[in-house]
Scaffold this motif. Structure first.
Motif, PDB file in Angstrom:
ATOM      1  N   ALA A 138       0.831  -1.206   0.000  1.00  0.00           N
ATOM      2  CA  ALA A 138       0.000   0.000   0.000  1.00  0.00           C
ATOM      3  C   ALA A 138       0.864   1.255   0.000  1.00  0.00           C
ATOM      4  O   ALA A 138       0.556   2.232  -0.696  1.00  0.00           O
ATOM      5  CB  ALA A 138      -0.931  -0.001   1.207  1.00  0.00           C
ATOM      6  N   PHE A 139       1.945   1.260   0.775  1.00  0.00           N
ATOM      7  CA  PHE A 139       2.856   2.402   0.790  1.00  0.00           C
ATOM      8  C   PHE A 139       3.486   2.593  -0.586  1.00  0.00           C
ATOM      9  O   PHE A 139       3.482   3.694  -1.152  1.00  0.00           O
ATOM     10  CB  PHE A 139       3.940   2.182   1.838  1.00  0.00           C
ATOM     11  CG  PHE A 139       4.973   3.272   1.904  1.00  0.00           C
ATOM     12  CD1 PHE A 139       4.789   4.378   2.708  1.00  0.00           C
ATOM     13  CD2 PHE A 139       6.147   3.177   1.168  1.00  0.00           C
ATOM     14  CE1 PHE A 139       5.749   5.389   2.772  1.00  0.00           C
ATOM     15  CE2 PHE A 139       7.107   4.174   1.216  1.00  0.00           C
ATOM     16  CZ  PHE A 139       6.906   5.289   2.026  1.00  0.00           C
ATOM     17  N   ASN A 140       4.036   1.518  -1.138  1.00  0.00           N
ATOM     18  CA  ASN A 140       4.735   1.613  -2.423  1.00  0.00           C
ATOM     19  C   ASN A 140       3.815   2.075  -3.541  1.00  0.00           C
ATOM     20  O   ASN A 140       4.171   2.960  -4.338  1.00  0.00           O
ATOM     21  CB  ASN A 140       5.335   0.251  -2.786  1.00  0.00           C
ATOM     22  CG  ASN A 140       6.404  -0.183  -1.813  1.00  0.00           C
ATOM     23  OD1 ASN A 140       7.159   0.632  -1.296  1.00  0.00           O
ATOM     24  ND2 ASN A 140       6.464  -1.480  -1.541  1.00  0.00           N
ATOM     25  N   GLU A 141       2.622   1.479  -3.630  1.00  0.00           N
ATOM     26  CA  GLU A 141       1.733   1.802  -4.738  1.00  0.00           C
ATOM     27  C   GLU A 141       1.104   3.181  -4.571  1.00  0.00           C
ATOM     28  O   GLU A 141       0.893   3.897  -5.556  1.00  0.00           O
ATOM     29  CB  GLU A 141       0.657   0.730  -4.889  1.00  0.00           C
ATOM     30  CG  GLU A 141       1.196  -0.643  -5.270  1.00  0.00           C
ATOM     31  CD  GLU A 141       1.949  -0.638  -6.594  1.00  0.00           C
ATOM     32  OE1 GLU A 141       1.783   0.313  -7.388  1.00  0.00           O
ATOM     33  OE2 GLU A 141       2.714  -1.581  -6.835  1.00  0.00           O
ATOM     34  N   SER A 142       0.793   3.573  -3.337  1.00  0.00           N
ATOM     35  CA  SER A 142       0.243   4.912  -3.120  1.00  0.00           C
ATOM     36  C   SER A 142       1.277   5.979  -3.446  1.00  0.00           C
ATOM     37  O   SER A 142       0.949   7.012  -4.052  1.00  0.00           O
ATOM     38  CB  SER A 142      -0.234   5.058  -1.671  1.00  0.00           C
ATOM     39  OG  SER A 142      -1.293   4.185  -1.382  1.00  0.00           O
ATOM     40  N   PHE A 143       2.516   5.749  -3.046  1.00  0.00           N
ATOM     41  CA  PHE A 143       3.594   6.688  -3.372  1.00  0.00           C
ATOM     42  C   PHE A 143       3.749   6.817  -4.882  1.00  0.00           C
ATOM     43  O   PHE A 143       3.760   7.931  -5.435  1.00  0.00           O
ATOM     44  CB  PHE A 143       4.901   6.216  -2.742  1.00  0.00           C
ATOM     45  CG  PHE A 143       6.133   6.860  -3.317  1.00  0.00           C
ATOM     46  CD1 PHE A 143       6.397   8.205  -3.117  1.00  0.00           C
ATOM     47  CD2 PHE A 143       7.030   6.113  -4.077  1.00  0.00           C
ATOM     48  CE1 PHE A 143       7.525   8.803  -3.666  1.00  0.00           C
ATOM     49  CE2 PHE A 143       8.164   6.697  -4.620  1.00  0.00           C
ATOM     50  CZ  PHE A 143       8.408   8.048  -4.412  1.00  0.00           C
ATOM     51  N   ALA A 144       3.845   5.693  -5.574  1.00  0.00           N
ATOM     52  CA  ALA A 144       4.029   5.737  -7.025  1.00  0.00           C
ATOM     53  C   ALA A 144       2.806   6.333  -7.716  1.00  0.00           C
ATOM     54  O   ALA A 144       2.940   7.047  -8.721  1.00  0.00           O
ATOM     55  CB  ALA A 144       4.316   4.342  -7.557  1.00  0.00           C
ATOM     56  N   SER A 145       1.611   6.075  -7.190  1.00  0.00           N
ATOM     57  CA  SER A 145       0.401   6.644  -7.786  1.00  0.00           C
ATOM     58  C   SER A 145       0.367   8.156  -7.614  1.00  0.00           C
ATOM     59  O   SER A 145      -0.064   8.882  -8.522  1.00  0.00           O
ATOM     60  CB  SER A 145      -0.850   6.032  -7.153  1.00  0.00           C
ATOM     61  OG  SER A 145      -0.976   4.683  -7.536  1.00  0.00           O
ATOM     62  N   PHE A 146       0.823   8.652  -6.451  1.00  0.00           N
ATOM     63  CA  PHE A 146       0.865  10.099  -6.277  1.00  0.00           C
ATOM     64  C   PHE A 146       1.858  10.729  -7.253  1.00  0.00           C
ATOM     65  O   PHE A 146       1.560  11.753  -7.883  1.00  0.00           O
ATOM     66  CB  PHE A 146       1.246  10.488  -4.847  1.00  0.00           C
ATOM     67  CG  PHE A 146       1.444  11.970  -4.713  1.00  0.00           C
ATOM     68  CD1 PHE A 146       0.361  12.813  -4.623  1.00  0.00           C
ATOM     69  CD2 PHE A 146       2.723  12.520  -4.741  1.00  0.00           C
ATOM     70  CE1 PHE A 146       0.530  14.191  -4.557  1.00  0.00           C
ATOM     71  CE2 PHE A 146       2.907  13.885  -4.667  1.00  0.00           C
ATOM     72  CZ  PHE A 146       1.806  14.729  -4.585  1.00  0.00           C
ATOM     73  N   VAL A 147       3.045  10.130  -7.392  1.00  0.00           N
ATOM     74  CA  VAL A 147       4.024  10.651  -8.345  1.00  0.00           C
ATOM     75  C   VAL A 147       3.437  10.643  -9.747  1.00  0.00           C
ATOM     76  O   VAL A 147       3.610  11.597 -10.523  1.00  0.00           O
ATOM     77  CB  VAL A 147       5.329   9.840  -8.278  1.00  0.00           C
ATOM     78  CG1 VAL A 147       6.292  10.274  -9.382  1.00  0.00           C
ATOM     79  CG2 VAL A 147       5.989   9.991  -6.913  1.00  0.00           C
ATOM     80  N   GLU A 148       2.729   9.577 -10.091  1.00  0.00           N
ATOM     81  CA  GLU A 148       2.083   9.493 -11.407  1.00  0.00           C
ATOM     82  C   GLU A 148       1.079  10.621 -11.602  1.00  0.00           C
ATOM     83  O   GLU A 148       1.089  11.323 -12.623  1.00  0.00           O
ATOM     84  CB  GLU A 148       1.382   8.141 -11.543  1.00  0.00           C
ATOM     85  CG  GLU A 148       0.521   8.009 -12.780  1.00  0.00           C
ATOM     86  CD  GLU A 148      -0.269   6.716 -12.807  1.00  0.00           C
ATOM     87  OE1 GLU A 148      -1.122   6.582 -13.703  1.00  0.00           O
ATOM     88  OE2 GLU A 148      -0.055   5.854 -11.934  1.00  0.00           O
ATOM     89  N   GLN A 149       0.188  10.820 -10.624  1.00  0.00           N
ATOM     90  CA  GLN A 149      -0.871  11.806 -10.761  1.00  0.00           C
ATOM     91  C   GLN A 149      -0.315  13.227 -10.828  1.00  0.00           C
ATOM     92  O   GLN A 149      -0.691  14.012 -11.708  1.00  0.00           O
ATOM     93  CB  GLN A 149      -1.844  11.674  -9.591  1.00  0.00           C
ATOM     94  CG  GLN A 149      -2.635  10.377  -9.602  1.00  0.00           C
ATOM     95  CD  GLN A 149      -3.273  10.059  -8.269  1.00  0.00           C
ATOM     96  OE1 GLN A 149      -3.335  10.908  -7.369  1.00  0.00           O
ATOM     97  NE2 GLN A 149      -3.744   8.839  -8.110  1.00  0.00           N
ATOM     98  N   GLU A 150       0.583  13.561  -9.906  1.00  0.00           N
ATOM     99  CA  GLU A 150       1.149  14.903  -9.899  1.00  0.00           C
ATOM    100  C   GLU A 150       2.076  15.099 -11.093  1.00  0.00           C
ATOM    101  O   GLU A 150       2.101  16.172 -11.709  1.00  0.00           O
ATOM    102  CB  GLU A 150       1.908  15.148  -8.590  1.00  0.00           C
ATOM    103  CG  GLU A 150       2.433  16.554  -8.422  1.00  0.00           C
ATOM    104  CD  GLU A 150       1.332  17.607  -8.458  1.00  0.00           C
ATOM    105  OE1 GLU A 150       1.590  18.696  -9.012  1.00  0.00           O
ATOM    106  OE2 GLU A 150       0.223  17.347  -7.946  1.00  0.00           O
ATOM    107  N   GLY A 151       2.845  14.051 -11.428  1.00  0.00           N
ATOM    108  CA  GLY A 151       3.719  14.142 -12.594  1.00  0.00           C
ATOM    109  C   GLY A 151       2.935  14.367 -13.870  1.00  0.00           C
ATOM    110  O   GLY A 151       3.355  15.122 -14.753  1.00  0.00           O
TER     111      GLY A 151
END
Length: 362
Positions: free
Chosen positions: A198-211
């Motif tokens: 959950a930590f890994n995927e939420s972090f990567a999803s935030f980077v994806e969305q903001e990126g």
């Protein structure tokens, strides 16, 4: 469109080569299968620039790969993501997906039967490069009485251990989803906590969305449509609500016959809630109808919530870092070094700041 986005998220749970690196995947035949599949990808890579220049390349493919190359450069230059050879090459798979993930739970549990690997830690699935092998594994688990679901995987990552290519199945997505996937997978290479999906995927999803917001702005395009994200979040909340209801049912003292009836009743009630939600809030938009209308069991619910649980918390961290990527990654890295209990406590506090009224379940 949110439905392809949701399928993309479910399908990206695919670090099947992690077990190749240090072994520990169970049977020797599975190890050999993963080794062969990974080697095949590496052998068939072609530099994207070479494919784009090749006069035999279809113009549509050349355009998509050219865009992917721009997104790859933007990821390192603007988002401070790793500058390496990942996603600078291309592989035509000659099959619809790069891999297939097998998810499984006990009949009366919403907890996954975990698969534990030396680098990725314990995850909720086992990945296969061949659909037939995934189907055989699923059949074995089903014969043992488990709930099973096979998720096709369009994108693929080895967490930076190899120079992962763009694979042809990634090109089924639109331009934003293709670029966002590159940002997402490179975020995993920037930071990954063993065993905390959950930590890994939420972090990567935030980077994806903001990126993706920054990527669109740099190209003179408007921000992504917020309705798409709102609908996807709403559907995810519905599914998580079903999972919570099933979890309470399974914790009861009912016998197997009562559990079976209760399980089916909860699934049918979910379908009714879905229709009401779809028609009252989204004017009958049918994009999730196929998922809801196909068979539902515990295993099919497993991927939901992994990508979004802590995105609000990471948004707070990003604002505190004054929207500077390097400072943000440093703050996330400090969280990653904490124990799982401490990390979850801090994320819960940050998530409350991003949404003071708390999570919504439907």
């Amino acid at each position: 469109m949110p439905f392809p986005s949701l399928r993309r998220r479910i399908g990206r749970l695919a670090t099947v080569a992690s077990c190749l690196l240090l072994g520990g995947c169970g049977s020797l035949s599975y190890y050999a299968h993963v080794a062969h599949g990974q080697a095949s990808l590496l052998m068939h890579r072609r530099p994207m620039a070479e494919v784009v220049r090749d006069p035999a390349t279809d113009p549509g493919l050349a355009r998509r790969l050219g865009l992917a190359a721009q997104a790859r450069r933007f990821a390192s230059d603007a988002l401070a993501l790793p500058d390496n050879r990942s996603y600078t090459s291309y592989v035509d798979l000659h099959r619809p997906y790069v891999a297939w993930n097998v998810f499984a739970t006990p009949t009366y549990s919403v907890d996954a039967l975990p698969q534990c690997f030396p680098i990725a830690g314990c995850v909720a699935y086992r990945g296969y490069f061949e659909q037939a092998r995934a189907q055989a594994r699923a059949a074995d688990l089903k014969a043992q009485g488990d709930d099973v679901w096979i998720g096709p995987v369009p994108a693929y990552s080895t967490l930076g251990w190899f120079a992962d290519p763009i694979v042809s199945s990634m090109l089924r997505w639109d331009d934003d989803q293709l670029a966002g996937t590159i940002f997402h997978e490179l975020a995993h290479q920037r930071l990954y906590v063993k065993g905390d999906t959950a930590f890994n995927e939420s972090f990567a999803s935030f980077v994806e969305q903001e990126g993706l917001r920054e990527w669109r702005k740099a190209r003179g395009l408007p921000p992504p449509d917020p309705r798409d994200q709102a609908m996807e979040q709403g559907f995810t909340a519905l599914v998580l609500g079903l999972r919570e209801r099933l979890e309470k049912l399974y914790a009861s003292t009912a016998d197997a016959a009562m559990l079976a009836r209760g399980k089916q009743a909860q699934i049918e009630a979910f379908r009714r809630r879905y229709v009401q939600w779809r028609d009252s809030r989204w004017s009958g938009d049918p994009r999730y109808d196929a998922w809801v209308g196909s068979p539902i069991n515990n295993a099919k619910l497993l991927p939901f919530g992994l990508y979004d649980r802590w995105t609000g918390a990471f948004a707070v961290l990003f604002e505190r870092a004054e929207r500077q990527w390097s400072a943000f990654y440093a703050a996330v890295g400090a969280l990653a070094k904490k124990s799982g209990t401490e990390r979850t406590r801090d994320l819960e506090r940050l998530a409350t700041l991003s949404n003071p009224i708390g999570p919504v379940r439907q």
